[in-house]
Design an enzyme around this catalytic site. Structure first.
Site, mmCIF file in Angstrom:
data_model
loop_
_atom_site.group_PDB
_atom_site.id
_atom_site.type_symbol
_atom_site.label_atom_id
_atom_site.label_comp_id
_atom_site.label_asym_id
_atom_site.label_seq_id
_atom_site.Cartn_x
_atom_site.Cartn_y
_atom_site.Cartn_z
ATOM 1 N N SER A 238 0.858 -1.190 0.000
ATOM 2 C CA SER A 238 0.000 0.000 0.000
ATOM 3 C C SER A 238 0.884 1.226 0.000
ATOM 4 O O SER A 238 1.787 1.343 0.834
ATOM 5 C CB SER A 238 -0.917 0.014 1.218
ATOM 6 O OG SER A 238 -1.520 1.286 1.374
ATOM 7 N N GLY A 239 0.615 2.143 -0.917
ATOM 8 C CA GLY A 239 1.412 3.361 -0.986
ATOM 9 C C GLY A 239 1.194 4.274 0.195
ATOM 10 O O GLY A 239 2.145 4.700 0.857
ATOM 11 N N SER A 240 -0.075 4.586 0.499
ATOM 12 C CA SER A 240 -0.341 5.492 1.622
ATOM 13 C C SER A 240 0.125 4.885 2.937
ATOM 14 O O SER A 240 0.657 5.590 3.804
ATOM 15 C CB SER A 240 -1.830 5.843 1.689
ATOM 16 O OG SER A 240 -2.621 4.715 1.985
ATOM 17 N N GLY B 155 -1.485 5.215 -3.554
ATOM 18 C CA GLY B 155 -0.168 5.023 -4.153
ATOM 19 C C GLY B 155 -0.092 3.841 -5.095
ATOM 20 O O GLY B 155 0.511 3.925 -6.176
ATOM 21 N N THR B 156 -0.709 2.712 -4.715
ATOM 22 C CA THR B 156 -0.709 1.565 -5.619
ATOM 23 C C THR B 156 -1.567 1.850 -6.847
ATOM 24 O O THR B 156 -1.274 1.364 -7.939
ATOM 25 C CB THR B 156 -1.209 0.303 -4.902
ATOM 26 O OG1 THR B 156 -2.479 0.575 -4.284
ATOM 27 C CG2 THR B 156 -0.226 -0.162 -3.837
ATOM 28 N N ASP C 38 -11.026 5.811 -0.901
ATOM 29 C CA ASP C 38 -9.720 6.227 -0.387
ATOM 30 C C ASP C 38 -9.668 7.748 -0.352
ATOM 31 O O ASP C 38 -9.986 8.419 -1.324
ATOM 32 C CB ASP C 38 -8.623 5.674 -1.299
ATOM 33 C CG ASP C 38 -7.242 5.716 -0.672
ATOM 34 O OD1 ASP C 38 -7.006 6.556 0.218
ATOM 35 O OD2 ASP C 38 -6.388 4.910 -1.080
#
Length: 342
Positions: free
Chosen positions: A90-92, A257-258, A252
């Protein structure tokens, strides 16, 4: 105070999306790899239920568990717990984790730049944190290999007819669809309808298109629907807005990010962006990730990119989660007024 357990948590959000970090009180789960450890957490559900369900959590919350890394290159590992999934990456959440471990001193901060290697269940990521005055001000994440699986695929969705969609992976798996064509401008007051429609599109994509990661057959579904506006240039910089519907049915708050990584893979496959060119991903609340393609690679015989996601996170508090031995709901509970049925 009476309690059977105490879990120490640093509260964090990255560009609007909650990604709290467990820093104590939980032993590393069994497993020879981080992926195996994450599968234990996903199937066992004890920790997930305790920290994500009401009264301690809610559908808005993501929680990350810090664990010792398995890869010798990494300084820290983390396992991501989303409302309904325990994903590869996960980006965040990686931005939340990086901020928490630097701002709290778990890993020593170096100013102006701190370089770290972290291990997510889906692989190793490289982090460069821009730091000043004891604060990690911006986190730059070199993400895992991201790739396209389908371009311009036909998808039948009840009530919507035939949609043209892309599917891609950016650390998690996405079906990507044009929001304007669905009648949305991606504003906060559309969030409920976007979430419900996103769940419907995701379900249809899993039934008709499917997804299997070429190097990890365990990840064999499409997780998210990313609803996007067309790419434009703002002050010469490629910019796009999106709303990502997360199971069991929320949007979200961050630019995902993904999702940005998956969209970069699609853009590159179409010749719309080059290596090193900046792309700004904007969320439903107008928060931003600055992204670019670092390099090209290959994974499982598929052409792929290595994207960089850049964003900010902030500490919101420090807390201790406890369980009184007389609490009749030790695993918490979910109600459909805020926690939609999958």
């Amino acid at each position: 105070m009476r309690t059977n357990k105490v879990i120490h948590v640093i509260g964090v959000h990255a560009e609007g999306e909650v990604g709290d970090v467990i820093v104590g009180g939980v032993s590393p789960p069994p497993g020879d790899t981080l992926w195996e450890q994450s599968r234990f957490i996903a199937s066992d559900e004890t920790l997930r239920n305790f920290v994500l369900n009401e009264p301690r959590g809610g559908v808005f919350r993501h929680v990350n568990l810090l664990v010792p890394p398995k890869d010798p290159r990494a300084q820290m590992g983390f396992i991501i717990m989303e409302p309904a999934d325990t994903p590869p990456m996960s980006g965040s959440n990686s931005i939340c984790v990086s901020t928490a471990i630097l701002d709290s001193g778990i890993i020593s901060m170096q100013e102006p730049l701190t370089h770290m290697v972290l291990e997510a269940p889906g692989g190793v990521i490289e982090v460069t944190a821009e730091c000043a005055n004891g604060k990690a001000e911006r986190i730059n994440v070199l993400n895992v290999a991201s790739f396209v699986t389908r371009l311009a695929a036909a998808l039948e969705v009840e009530g919507l007819g035939t949609l043209t969609v892309d599917t891609a992976y950016g650390g998690d798996s996405f079906v990507i669809v044009d929001a304007i064509g669905l009648g949305f401008s991606l504003k906060p007051d559309e969030a409920r309808e976007l979430a419900e429609l996103g769940m419907k599109i995701t379900a249809a994509a899993n039934e008709q298109l499917g997804f299997v990661h070429p190097c990890n057959a365990d990840w064999n579904h499409i997780s998210f629907c990313q609803m996007t506006t067309p790419i434009t240039r703002e002050n010469g910089i490629l910019t796009g807005k999106s709303a990502v519907a997360i199971r069991p049915g929320k949007i979200d708050r961050s630019p995902t990010g993904t999702g940005c990584s998956a969209r970069l893979a699609v853009m590159h496959a179409r010749g719309e962006i080059g290596i090193g060119e900046t792309y700004i991903g904007r969320s439903i609340i107008d928060s931003e990730f600055k992204c670019h393609i670092d390099s090209l690679t290959e994974i499982g015989g598929l052409s792929a990119i290595r994207p960089v996601i850049s964003g900010r996170a902030w500490i919101t508090g420090v807390s201790q989660l406890m369980l009184d031995p007389t609490d009749p709901w030790p695993s918490g509970y979910q109600l459909s007024d805020t926690w939609p049925a999958i």
